[in-house]
Design a protein around this motif. Sequence first.
Motif, PDB file in Angstrom:
ATOM      1  N   LEU A   1       0.793  -1.285  -0.063  1.00 26.51           N
ATOM      2  CA  LEU A   1       0.128   0.118  -0.075  1.00 26.51           C
ATOM      3  C   LEU A   1       0.919   1.204   0.007  1.00 26.51           C
ATOM      4  N   THR A   2       0.742   2.238  -0.709  1.00 24.03           N
ATOM      5  CA  THR A   2       1.133   3.423  -1.043  1.00 24.03           C
ATOM      6  C   THR A   2       0.617   4.435  -0.029  1.00 24.03           C
ATOM      7  N   SER A   3      -0.359   4.220   0.627  1.00 21.80           N
ATOM      8  CA  SER A   3      -0.978   5.248   1.577  1.00 21.80           C
ATOM      9  C   SER A   3      -1.829   4.298   2.439  1.00 21.80           C
ATOM     10  N   ASP A   4      -2.206   5.004   3.586  1.00 24.10           N
ATOM     11  CA  ASP A   4      -3.181   4.381   4.576  1.00 24.10           C
ATOM     12  C   ASP A   4      -4.646   4.417   3.800  1.00 24.10           C
ATOM     13  N   PRO A   5      -5.248   3.459   3.658  1.00 21.54           N
ATOM     14  CA  PRO A   5      -6.841   3.441   3.286  1.00 21.54           C
ATOM     15  C   PRO A   5      -7.575   4.119   4.112  1.00 21.54           C
ATOM     16  N   GLU A   6      -8.496   4.892   3.353  1.00 17.57           N
ATOM     17  CA  GLU A   6      -9.478   5.683   4.342  1.00 17.57           C
ATOM     18  C   GLU A   6     -11.007   4.976   3.892  1.00 17.57           C
ATOM     19  N   LEU A   7     -11.682   4.576   5.032  1.00 17.25           N
ATOM     20  CA  LEU A   7     -13.104   4.252   4.749  1.00 17.25           C
ATOM     21  C   LEU A   7     -14.105   5.428   4.618  1.00 17.25           C
TER      22      LEU A   7
ATOM     23  N   LYS B   1     -18.389   6.161   2.929  1.00 18.37           N
ATOM     24  CA  LYS B   1     -19.695   5.615   3.144  1.00 18.37           C
ATOM     25  C   LYS B   1     -20.385   6.179   1.971  1.00 18.37           C
ATOM     26  N   THR B   2     -21.204   5.498   1.278  1.00 11.01           N
ATOM     27  CA  THR B   2     -22.100   6.033   0.261  1.00 11.01           C
ATOM     28  C   THR B   2     -23.188   6.501   1.023  1.00 11.01           C
ATOM     29  N   ASN B   3     -23.936   7.325   0.157  1.00  9.79           N
ATOM     30  CA  ASN B   3     -25.295   7.882   0.895  1.00  9.79           C
ATOM     31  C   ASN B   3     -26.314   6.875   1.406  1.00  9.79           C
ATOM     32  N   ALA B   4     -26.054   5.600   0.891  1.00  9.16           N
ATOM     33  CA  ALA B   4     -26.890   4.586   1.492  1.00  9.16           C
ATOM     34  C   ALA B   4     -26.141   3.890   2.707  1.00  9.16           C
ATOM     35  N   GLY B   5     -25.111   4.412   3.042  1.00 10.21           N
ATOM     36  CA  GLY B   5     -24.282   3.771   4.151  1.00 10.21           C
ATOM     37  C   GLY B   5     -23.346   2.503   3.571  1.00 10.21           C
ATOM     38  N   ILE B   6     -23.072   2.487   2.491  1.00  8.80           N
ATOM     39  CA  ILE B   6     -22.442   0.963   2.118  1.00  8.80           C
ATOM     40  C   ILE B   6     -20.563   1.564   2.101  1.00  8.80           C
ATOM     41  N   SER B   7     -19.940   0.809   2.698  1.00 12.81           N
ATOM     42  CA  SER B   7     -18.416   1.098   3.007  1.00 12.81           C
ATOM     43  C   SER B   7     -17.932   1.041   1.751  1.00 12.81           C
ATOM     44  N   VAL B   8     -16.671   1.743   1.310  1.00 20.35           N
ATOM     45  CA  VAL B   8     -15.858   1.636   0.352  1.00 20.35           C
ATOM     46  C   VAL B   8     -14.544   2.465   0.468  1.00 20.35           C
ATOM     47  N   THR B   9     -13.469   1.864  -0.067  1.00 19.90           N
ATOM     48  CA  THR B   9     -12.127   2.328   0.173  1.00 19.90           C
ATOM     49  C   THR B   9     -11.663   2.324  -1.123  1.00 19.90           C
ATOM     50  N   GLY B  10     -10.537   3.183  -1.421  1.00 17.56           N
ATOM     51  CA  GLY B  10      -9.647   3.327  -2.654  1.00 17.56           C
ATOM     52  C   GLY B  10      -8.127   3.306  -2.436  1.00 17.56           C
ATOM     53  N   PHE B  11      -7.289   2.604  -2.874  1.00 17.58           N
ATOM     54  CA  PHE B  11      -5.898   2.880  -2.498  1.00 17.58           C
ATOM     55  C   PHE B  11      -5.193   2.307  -3.605  1.00 17.58           C
ATOM     56  N   SER B  12      -3.787   2.583  -3.500  1.00 17.84           N
ATOM     57  CA  SER B  12      -2.910   2.180  -4.612  1.00 17.84           C
ATOM     58  C   SER B  12      -1.791   1.364  -4.246  1.00 17.84           C
ATOM     59  N   ILE B  13      -1.453   0.312  -4.806  1.00 23.81           N
ATOM     60  CA  ILE B  13      -0.439  -0.680  -4.286  1.00 23.81           C
ATOM     61  C   ILE B  13       0.731  -0.733  -5.310  1.00 23.81           C
ATOM     62  N   ALA B  14       1.912  -0.656  -4.645  1.00 23.88           N
ATOM     63  CA  ALA B  14       3.061  -0.667  -5.745  1.00 23.88           C
ATOM     64  C   ALA B  14       3.674  -2.067  -5.874  1.00 23.88           C
TER      65      ALA B  14
END
Length: 152
Positions: free
Chosen positions: A11-17, A19-32
Amino acid sequence: MLNRITMTGRLTSDPELRKTNAGISVTGFSIANQRNFKNAAGEFDTDFFDVEAWRTTADFIVNHFSKGSMITVDGRLQTQKYQDKNGNNRTSIRIIADNVYFGDSKSKTEEKAPVNRETAEEYHMSGSFGGFDPGDYEELNIDSELPFNPFA
């Protein structure tokens, strides 16, 4: 159609959680992910891949991984078309994670320094099998005559 990818990287940075408007969890991150062979300058190039995870997979990643952690992502590739701020059409490709796995033991993960694009070369994985050294081979010139069409 088959669309599967398995990728291991840091992981190139800490993933951050989020939430969508419907309360669904999502995270985006980059890997090296460092290549297993050296370039013409004798250095290992590193590729960077964007990853997106949803629901419990996103929660798991945010709770158990941090910058520099080794992660194995199993999922599919997805493209997204958009227009940049200048009105140019662009396409991005990302990995949508279905499953993730620890790439390090907890103690090894805690010992690792953070990874970013500038320091990723420190995290080369040898990838050698039975004495195979990718540096012993020359890059194939795709313009040469081949007994088959690699793009067919």
